[in-house]
Enzyme design. Structure first.
Site, PDB file in Angstrom:
ATOM      1  N   LYS A 151     -43.913 -79.668  31.892  1.00 54.13           N
ATOM      2  CA  LYS A 151     -44.415 -78.892  30.755  1.00 54.13           C
ATOM      3  C   LYS A 151     -44.035 -77.423  30.927  1.00 54.13           C
ATOM      4  O   LYS A 151     -43.980 -76.912  32.046  1.00 54.13           O
ATOM      5  CB  LYS A 151     -45.945 -79.057  30.695  1.00 54.13           C
ATOM      6  CG  LYS A 151     -46.617 -78.455  29.477  1.00 54.13           C
ATOM      7  CD  LYS A 151     -48.102 -78.782  29.538  1.00 54.13           C
ATOM      8  CE  LYS A 151     -48.902 -78.165  28.407  1.00 54.13           C
ATOM      9  NZ  LYS A 151     -50.343 -78.491  28.521  1.00 54.13           N
ATOM     10  N   SER A 226     -52.268 -80.657  24.633  1.00 53.60           N
ATOM     11  CA  SER A 226     -51.158 -79.714  24.597  1.00 53.60           C
ATOM     12  C   SER A 226     -49.916 -80.174  25.355  1.00 53.60           C
ATOM     13  O   SER A 226     -48.855 -79.564  25.248  1.00 53.60           O
ATOM     14  CB  SER A 226     -51.614 -78.364  25.151  1.00 53.60           C
ATOM     15  OG  SER A 226     -51.999 -78.458  26.521  1.00 53.60           O
ATOM     16  N   SER A 227     -50.023 -81.261  26.134  1.00 49.91           N
ATOM     17  CA  SER A 227     -48.852 -81.760  26.865  1.00 49.91           C
ATOM     18  C   SER A 227     -48.075 -82.751  25.995  1.00 49.91           C
ATOM     19  O   SER A 227     -47.629 -83.802  26.461  1.00 49.91           O
ATOM     20  CB  SER A 227     -49.290 -82.419  28.175  1.00 49.91           C
ATOM     21  OG  SER A 227     -50.064 -81.538  28.957  1.00 49.91           O
ATOM     22  N   ILE A 247     -56.920 -79.019  29.906  1.00 50.68           N
ATOM     23  CA  ILE A 247     -58.126 -78.190  29.919  1.00 50.68           C
ATOM     24  C   ILE A 247     -59.234 -78.771  29.047  1.00 50.68           C
ATOM     25  O   ILE A 247     -60.392 -78.419  29.195  1.00 50.68           O
ATOM     26  CB  ILE A 247     -57.824 -76.730  29.492  1.00 50.68           C
ATOM     27  CG1 ILE A 247     -59.019 -75.813  29.804  1.00 50.68           C
ATOM     28  CG2 ILE A 247     -57.456 -76.664  28.020  1.00 50.68           C
ATOM     29  CD1 ILE A 247     -58.778 -74.345  29.570  1.00 50.68           C
ATOM     30  N   GLY A 248     -58.879 -79.680  28.132  1.00 52.18           N
ATOM     31  CA  GLY A 248     -59.900 -80.294  27.290  1.00 52.18           C
ATOM     32  C   GLY A 248     -59.480 -81.681  26.819  1.00 52.18           C
ATOM     33  O   GLY A 248     -60.084 -82.250  25.921  1.00 52.18           O
ATOM     34  N   GLY A 249     -58.407 -82.189  27.456  1.00 54.36           N
ATOM     35  CA  GLY A 249     -57.837 -83.466  27.046  1.00 54.36           C
ATOM     36  C   GLY A 249     -56.338 -83.377  26.879  1.00 54.36           C
ATOM     37  O   GLY A 249     -55.696 -84.272  26.330  1.00 54.36           O
ATOM     38  N   SER A 250     -55.736 -82.292  27.366  1.00 57.23           N
ATOM     39  CA  SER A 250     -54.333 -81.977  27.065  1.00 57.23           C
ATOM     40  C   SER A 250     -53.324 -82.904  27.712  1.00 57.23           C
ATOM     41  O   SER A 250     -52.155 -82.905  27.330  1.00 57.23           O
ATOM     42  CB  SER A 250     -54.027 -80.528  27.474  1.00 57.23           C
ATOM     43  OG  SER A 250     -54.790 -79.632  26.708  1.00 57.23           O
TER      44      SER A 250
END
Length: 583
Positions: A151, A226-227, A247-250
Site C-alpha cells: 500500500k 482504505s487498502s 485503522i477502522g477496517g481498512s
C-alpha cells in the site's frame, strides 16, 4: 434640513476619503484572495500532473521490461505460476522448480494488465527490476523470490506517501519502513505500490491524484478501502501477497469486498515505523499493518516470515514473539462466541446469512457456538471520538489546498463544520433522525483535555469489560459479520452505522481477520429490497448495496490481543469447512 446636511457631509472630502480607505483595502484583499486561490489550484494541478506522469512513466518502463523479457523467454508457465498459493510458490522457488525471474515477470505482466482495468496501482517500483538481478542466489529467506505489493502509505526510500493531499507531495522518505526492510531481508521483492482513498479514513478507494479503484468482480462497484488497491490487485490475481494498513477496517472491509483474506493484527505485533498516517499522534485507535492474500495459509506464512529477530532488532518496541506454529496447526475443538448483528446497527442480509451458515458448519465440525453480545452499545461513539478527538479539525487542516474527492465530500463537510454547530444540529434533529444525531455528536470531538481523559478511561473500561465477558463465557474466538458486499461508488463514507462491525476491534485492539465464504444470492437482493420501504437511512443503504448479486461475502474472525496465530487457525478452519461444503 438635516437630510441636506447629511448629503453635504457625505460629499465632503473627508467622508469620501474615509470610504476610499475602507473600500480599497477590501477590494485589494478580495483580489489577493482570488489570486491566491488561482495560484493554489495551479500548484495543485502541477503537483497532480507530476504524480500522474511519474506513474505513467513507471508503467511504460515496466511494460518495456516485460516486452523485452517476452522476446527472449517463454511465458507459457505464467498461468500456472499465478494459480499457486504463497506456500506452493515459495516451495517451488526454494526447490529451484521456478526461478525468481519467471515468477516476477508473470506477476508484473498480470499487474500491468489489471492496472488498465482496475486502476489499482499508484506506481510500479522500478528498483524491483534491479533487485531481481541482484537477488541472493543462496535462496535465503522464507519469501525468497516472492513479488510483494505494498500500500502506498508504507514508506519506501525516496518515494512520497501523500495520503491524497497536496501538502504531503514532494516529501520523499529517507528510508524504507521497517516492514519493507524485513520483507527484503526475507528475500521478497516489493514490486508495486497500490491505491488508497483520500485521507485513508474511508471505506472507498478514490483520490484526486490517481482516481477510483474498482472491484475485480464488478467494475461498477468499489474495491473498498482504505487498502482497496491491494484488495483489488490481489482479488484480480496480480499479487500473491500484499501489505495493507487498518485503522477502522481498512484491511478487512476491502478484503470482504474483493473476496480475499486479510488480517488486522494487534497494534504493536508488527512494526509500524515508517507507516504514514493522516493524523499523526492519535493513539486512542491506532493504525496497524497487516497482510492480505487469497488464502489463510499465505497470511500465516507472511506472519511467520516477518515475526523474526531482524524486525525485533530494527524496532525494539515490538514484543519479540515469533510465530507460534503449534497454535496455528492445532485442531482442538474451539468454543466460539458469535453474533449476527450489533444492537441498533443495521446489517445487509448477506452479512447475516453468511454468519448463520458458517455457524452451522462449525457446529457440524464439532465446535461449540455460544451467543455473544458486545458489552458496550456506544462503540460507534467511542471509535469516532477516538479517531477524531478534535472533531476533525486536523483532517480539515490537512485537506487545505487540495480538491476534495467526491467520495470524501460528506466526511470533509463534517470535519469543517464547527463542533458547537454540530452539537446544536444534533440536538435539533434527534427526535427525527436519532442515528444521524449520534453521528454528529460523535464527530464533535471530546471538547477538552478532561474530555480526552474521559474518552481514554471509557475505552479502557470497554476493553476490560469485553475481556471479562469472554472469560465468563469461556470462549476462544468470536465469529461475526464484516461490512459487505461491495458498495456502489461514493456511498462508503456515508455508511457510518456499519463502522462498528470492523472498527470495534481496532478500538479494543483485538486481532481480527476476514475470510470469504459465500456470494450474494438473488434472495439476498430480494431481502435487501425491504430496506427500500423503510426509513430514510434504510432507503439510503438499499441504494448503496443494490445490484450486488454474485459479489463475494465474508465473515470476520476475532481473537484476543496477541493471539494472531489462534485467529488465523480459526480463519483456516472456516476456510476449509466452506471449501469442503462446496466440493
Amino acid at each position: 434640513m438635516e437630510t441636506l446636511m447629511q448629503l453635504a457631509h457625505r460629499d465632503s472630502p473627508l467622508h469620501m476619503l474615509t470610504e476610499v480607505m475602507v473600500v480599497v483595502p477590501c477590494l485589494l484583499y478580495g483580489g489577493l484572495l482570488v489570486v491566491w486561490r488561482v495560484q493554489e489550484r495551479r500548484h495543485e494541478k502541477r503537483q497532480i500532473s507530476k504524480l500522474q506522469n511519474r506513474r505513467e512513466r513507471s508503467v511504460q518502463q515496466a511494460e518495456q521490461h516485460v516486452l523485452e523479457y517476452k522476446q527472449s523467454h517463454s511465458m507459457t508457465h505464467s498461468a500456472f505460476i499465478l494459480n499457486l498459493s504463497l506456500s506452493e510458490l515459495t516451495k517451488q522457488l526454494h526447490e529451484g522448480s521456478l526461478s525468481p525471474e519467471e515468477v516476477f515477470y508473470a506477476y508484473m505482466d498480470k499487474t500491468l494488465d489489471l492496472q488498465q482495468k482496475l486502476n489499482c496501482c499508484t506506481e510500479i517500483i522500478l528498483d524491483s527490476f534491479e533487485k531481481l538481478k541482484t537477488i541472493d542466489s543462496g535462496k535465503k529467506g522464507l519469501l525468497y523470490g516472492v513479488p510483494v505489493s505494498v500500500k502506498e502509505n508504507l514508506s519506501l526510500k525516496n518515494c512520497d506517501s501523500n495520503c491524497g493531499v497536496v501538502k504531503f507531495i514532494d516529501q520523499p522518505a529517507d528510508d524504507d519502513c521497517v516492514l519493507v526492510k524485513v520483507l527484503k531481508k526475507q528475500g521478497a521483492i516489493p514490486f508495486v505500490r497500490t491505491n488508497f482513498p483520500q485521507s485513508l479514513i474511508s471505506f472507498d478507494c478514490s483520490n484526486p491524484f490517481y482516481g477510483q479503484t474498482v472491484n475485480p468482480y464488478n467494475l461498477q462497484k468499489t474495491s473498498g478501502g482504505s487498502s482497496g488497491g491491494e484488495a483489488s490487485l490481489i482479488g484480480g490475481g496480480g499479487s500473491v501477497i500484499g501489505v495493507g494498513s487498518d485503522i477502522g477496517g481498512s484491511i478487512r472491509v476491502p478484503a470482504s469486498f474483493c473476496g480475499i483474506c486479510g488480517l488486522k493484527p494487534t497494534s504493536g505485533r508488527l512494526s509500524s515505523v515508517g507507516l504514514k498516517t493522516f493524523i499523526r499522534g492519535q493513539k486512542a485507535v491506532e493504525s496497524t499493518i497487516g497482510p492480505m492474500a487469497k488464502d489463510v495459509d499465505s497470511l500465516a506464512l507472511f506472519m511467520k516470515a516477518v515475526l523474526c529477530d531482524y524486525m525485533f532488532s530494527l524496532d525494539p518496541t515490538v514484543p519479540p514473539l515469533p510465530f507460534n506454529e503449534k497454535v496455528y496447526q492445532s485442531r482442538k475443538p474451539l468454543r466460539i462466541g458469535y453474533f449476527e448483528q450489533i444492537e441498533e446497527t443495521l446489517a445487509f442480509p448477506s452479512m447475516i446469512r453468511a454468519v448463520q451458515e458458517v455457524k452451522v458448519l462449525l457446529e457440524q465440525a464439532g465446535h461449540t457456538l455460544v451467543p455473544y453480545n458486545l458489552v458496550k452499545k456506544e462503540m460507534f461513539e467511542l471509535v469516532t471520538k477516538g479517531i477524531l478527538p478534535d472533531g476533525g479539525r486536523i483532517c480539515a487542516e490537512q485537506m487545505k489546498g487540495t480538491t476534495v474527492d467526491p467520495s470524501l465530500k460528506f466526511a470533509n463537510l463534517l470535519w469543517r463544520t464547527p463542533n458547537w454547530l454540530k452539537k446544536v444540529i444534533a440536538f435539533i434533529i434527534k427526535p427525527l433522525l436519532p442515528f444521524t444525531s449520534r453521528t454528529l455528536q460523535a464527530v464533535s470531538g471530546v471538547g477538552s483535555i478532561a474530555g480526552l481523559f474521559k474518552l481514554q478511561a471509557s475505552i479502557e473500561d470497554c476493553v476490560k469489560d469485553t475481556i471479562a465477558e469472554w472469560q465468563l463465557l469461556n470462549i476462544d474466538v468470536v465469529l461475526c459479520p464484516i461490512l459487505g458486499p461491495a458498495l456502489n461508488f461514493h456511498y462508503c463514507s456515508k455508511v457510518y452505522s456499519m463502522v462498528p462491525f470492523s472498527a470495534t476491534f481496532n478500538l479494543l485492539n483485538f486481532c481480527a481477520g476476514v475470510v470469504p465464504v459465500s456470494t450474494v444470492t438473488a434472495q439476498d437482493e430480494k431481502n435487501l429490497c425491504h430496506f427500500a420501504s423503510g426509513n430514510m437511512y434504510e432507503r439510503f443503504l438499499n441504494k448503496a448495496a443494490k445490484g450486488g448479486e454474485g459479489l463475494p461475502v465474508g465473515v470476520q474472525c476475532v481473537a484476543l490481543p496477541w493471539h494472531e496465530e489462534l485467529c488465523l487457525r480459526f480463519m483456516k478452519e472456516v476456510e476449509e469447512l466452506v471449501k469442503k461444503q462446496k466440493t
